[in-house]
Every structure is written in C-alpha cells, then in structure tokens.
Design an enzyme around this catalytic site. Sequence first.
Site, PDB file in Angstrom:
ATOM      1  N   LYS A  35       0.828  -1.207   0.000  1.00  0.00           N
ATOM      2  CA  LYS A  35       0.000   0.000   0.000  1.00  0.00           C
ATOM      3  C   LYS A  35       0.862   1.257   0.000  1.00  0.00           C
ATOM      4  O   LYS A  35       0.603   2.195  -0.753  1.00  0.00           O
ATOM      5  CB  LYS A  35      -0.948  -0.008   1.205  1.00  0.00           C
ATOM      6  CG  LYS A  35      -1.955   1.136   1.193  1.00  0.00           C
ATOM      7  CD  LYS A  35      -3.024   0.953   2.259  1.00  0.00           C
ATOM      8  CE  LYS A  35      -2.472   1.141   3.638  1.00  0.00           C
ATOM      9  NZ  LYS A  35      -3.526   1.121   4.681  1.00  0.00           N
ATOM     10  N   ASP A  88      -7.102   1.276   1.050  1.00  0.00           N
ATOM     11  CA  ASP A  88      -7.225   1.372   2.505  1.00  0.00           C
ATOM     12  C   ASP A  88      -8.686   1.144   2.871  1.00  0.00           C
ATOM     13  O   ASP A  88      -9.492   0.722   2.038  1.00  0.00           O
ATOM     14  CB  ASP A  88      -6.713   2.732   2.994  1.00  0.00           C
ATOM     15  CG  ASP A  88      -7.570   3.895   2.511  1.00  0.00           C
ATOM     16  OD1 ASP A  88      -8.522   3.676   1.718  1.00  0.00           O
ATOM     17  OD2 ASP A  88      -7.301   5.037   2.921  1.00  0.00           O
TER      18      ASP A  88
END
Length: 209
Positions: A121, A139
């Site tokens: 991420k 997220d």
Amino acid sequence: MPDPRLIEKLFTRFEADKPDPKTELDFINPYTLVVAVALSAQTTDKAVNKATKPLFDLAYNPFDMVALGEEKLSAMIASIGLYRTKAKNVIRLSQILIDSYGGQVPLNREALMALPGVGRKTASVVLNELNIEPAIAVDTHVYRVSHRLGIADATTPDKVEAQLMAIIPQKWLTRAHHWLILHGRYTCVARKPMCGSCIVADLCPKIGV
C-alpha cells in the site's frame, strides 16, 4: 464486472468536482513522502502532518534522519500510533537508502517494498503520487466506497486493487485513488454516510447502507 457506463459517470463526476486531487500528507521530496506514508498507517493524515512538520525541518533526507537517531525520532512522532515501531523502521530504511542507494529513494515497487515498514500500500501511494506508476492503494476508505458503489466485490484489499485497476480507464487511473479516499473520508463515511450531499448518490446501489 461493473457496467462501464457506471464507471464513466462516477469518475466524470469525481473529476468535475476535484480535477487535480492530491494526497493530504505533507512532503518535500520522495524520501519525505515515503516516511510520511509509512507513518500514516493506522493514523490520520492530520496527525502525521502535525508530527512531521518539525521533523522534516530537521531531517528531510536519510542522512539527517539517521543522525537524528531512533530515540529522538520516537520522541518527535510520539503523538502517532505505533510510533516506536515506526521510528525503528524509518531509521532502518534510511540506513538502507544510504548504504544501497546513495541516499536516494529507489522508485520501483520491488525495491520500495523491500524497505522496512514499506508494504504494498505504501509503495502504491508513493509511486502513484510521484506519477511513476498508476496505482490504487486500497485502505479502509477505498475498500468501503468501492463496495458501496458496486465497482468492486472482492474480499481482500489486494483483490479489490486488482479489480479497480482492471476497470478504471487509464485517463483516471492516477487520480482514482485520491477520489475514492477523499470520498470515503469526507462523504461516504463508515457509520453515517452523508448521502444527502453525495455527488454520486443517484448512482449508488447501496445508498444509505
């Protein structure tokens, strides 16, 4: 597979509302972006910015960060979650950048993900923000919004990312990450989504959920 016409309508509206969305994390250069994103895990961008403003005045490159040291870094970021672990990782990744890359940040996914505290991420956010590689970092906001809008149905962040990357046209790909995050952060919030002020409410199959 979502209807391409839905994708077109959704992202046309997001673009009209915010043509040039950016991360809300403050950064000076690729190194401070990596540090800021790594520090933002399980912490709000606002809290990270508050901590990094004085930090980046002192250390905006890996040499100065290593010189600052783990103890002082921990004290400067003590207001954010998991600060001790994050301080350890920032010092370690800074030393690796010095030892292996001459103090520069390697701008490719494999090298970034090999750094302590930098997962998929974080690498995606960095590469996308710097226009190196289009990416969608999934997220909690992106996961929630994409499911509510019916443009993803996978059950893991990595699989949701793959779905979104496959259906969002190239012209929107580098900005889609920001639009979905900002929409989830300020409008399509978890507990009480603000459907009355949502710019895509009429396109949402799960309005009010």
